[in-house]
Scaffold this active site. Structure first.
Site, PDB file in Angstrom:
ATOM      1  N   HIS A  33       0.870  -1.178   0.000  1.00  0.00           N
ATOM      2  CA  HIS A  33       0.000   0.000   0.000  1.00  0.00           C
ATOM      3  C   HIS A  33       0.903   1.222   0.000  1.00  0.00           C
ATOM      4  O   HIS A  33       1.730   1.391   0.884  1.00  0.00           O
ATOM      5  CB  HIS A  33      -0.924   0.009   1.225  1.00  0.00           C
ATOM      6  N   CYS A  34       0.737   2.073  -1.009  1.00  0.00           N
ATOM      7  CA  CYS A  34       1.611   3.238  -1.139  1.00  0.00           C
ATOM      8  C   CYS A  34       0.834   4.508  -0.793  1.00  0.00           C
ATOM      9  O   CYS A  34      -0.093   4.873  -1.522  1.00  0.00           O
ATOM     10  CB  CYS A  34       2.159   3.326  -2.567  1.00  0.00           C
TER      11      CYS A  34
END
Ligand SMILES: [Zn+2]
Ligand SMILES: [Zn+2]
Length: 308
Positions: free
Chosen positions: A159-160
């Site tokens: 997850h960025c």
């Protein structure tokens, strides 16, 4: 993260859980098809702040390159060529950012582990599937639950927060393009900064920019620092992503040292599966497959994503 207690071994052998299309068509209810037609957006304060910051930093770089360095330049063609190249890279980077942020990364339909659905799978004796205890979905092989997206994501890489989304099966190509265009734009900005400093030192500081010398120096130094930071971060991320794609292994699988139970698509096969089709210039195009989604202003109650 899945706990081993919930994982069931034969999940990858079930036809409804391996092929993307077959799974989607089998699992899609009219409500799911409706959801797929909406814009995907994660309402996460940290992610939204990071995404806005990314845009502001790119726009700042564009401002300095255009108004501090190129427009005051006396060399017309130098300004035109570099202006076109830098602005193209900036537009491609921001478009890739938007596509990464607003594309469903491969979310598994929430709460589809119903009795009716399980029966429709027609499991054979001994055949087992995995159910996510958090979003109550039947979890395909290589999917992982993201606590920020509150969904199970197919081939979740990570997850960025900078793109305010998970990087997964369906948006990885846009994330790779985003890192590549930001790295290229950073190199270009750093080269222009270097040339500008040389030109200013050799000539008159008052003539090399429309801004006062102290303001010019501060703007250029900040752009250099930003360029160095962005380049380091995105170049490393780009390399890691290409390595993962060529090894058909997500970041999560690499960190967990998972032994592959899936048929690996190595090197060009891996690249083809992520970018879709044989190598071509279309791989570089973040607008491929773009279509306008239905506009909707009222979010569903309790849903992590909303439509605009
Ligand atoms: Zn889940
Ligand atoms: Zn996520």
């Amino acid at each position: 993260m899945p706990s081993s207690g919930h994982r069931l071994r034969d999940v990858e052998h079930h036809p409804l859980l391996t092929g993307d299309d077959s799974y989607d068509s089998a699992a899609s209810s009219p409500a799911e098809a409706d959801a797929a037609d909406r814009v995907w957006f994660i309402r996460d304060g940290c992610g939204m702040t990071c995404a806005v910051l990314t845009w502001l930093l790119v726009l700042y770089a564009d401002f300095v390159v255009t108004f501090v360095m190129l427009l005051p330049s006396k060399d017309f063609w130098y300004s035109v060529v570099n202006g076109v190249v830098f602005n193209c890279l900036a537009v491609l980077a921001l478009s890739s950012h938007l596509r990464t942020m607003l594309t469903d990364p491969g979310a598994v339909p929430k709460g589809n582990a119903t009795k009716e659905y399980m029966e429709s799978l027609q499991l054979k004796p001994g055949e087992v599937i995995y159910k996510c205890p958090k979003c109550c979905c039947v979890k395909p092989e290589r999917a992982h639950h993201c606590s920020i997206c509150k969904r199970c994501i197919r081939k979740m890489d990570h997850h960025c927060p900078w793109v305010n989304n998970c990087v997964g099966e369906k948006n990885q190509r846009f994330f790779v393009l985003f890192t590549m265009y930001i790295a290229l734009a950073s190199v270009h900005a750093l080269v222009l900064c270097g040339l500008q400093f040389i030109a200013c030192v050799r000539g008159q500081w008052t003539e090399c920019s429309d801004f006062s010398p102290p303001v010019t120096v501060i703007l250029l130094i900040f752009l250099c620092l930003e360029g160095l930071l962005f380049f380091t971060f995105t170049a490393v991320m780009f390399g890691t992503q290409i390595h993962s794609i060529c090894n058909d292994e997500t970041e999560i699988e690499r960190l967990k040292s998972e032994k592959p139970t899936w048929e690996r698509r190595l090197r060009w096969e891996g690249m083809k599966s992520v970018f879709g089709g044989p190598p071509s210039l279309l791989w570089m195009n973040p607008f491929v497959g773009f279509r306008f989604r239905r506009l909707q202003t009222r979010p569903r109650k309790g849903a992590p994503e909303f439509s605009v």
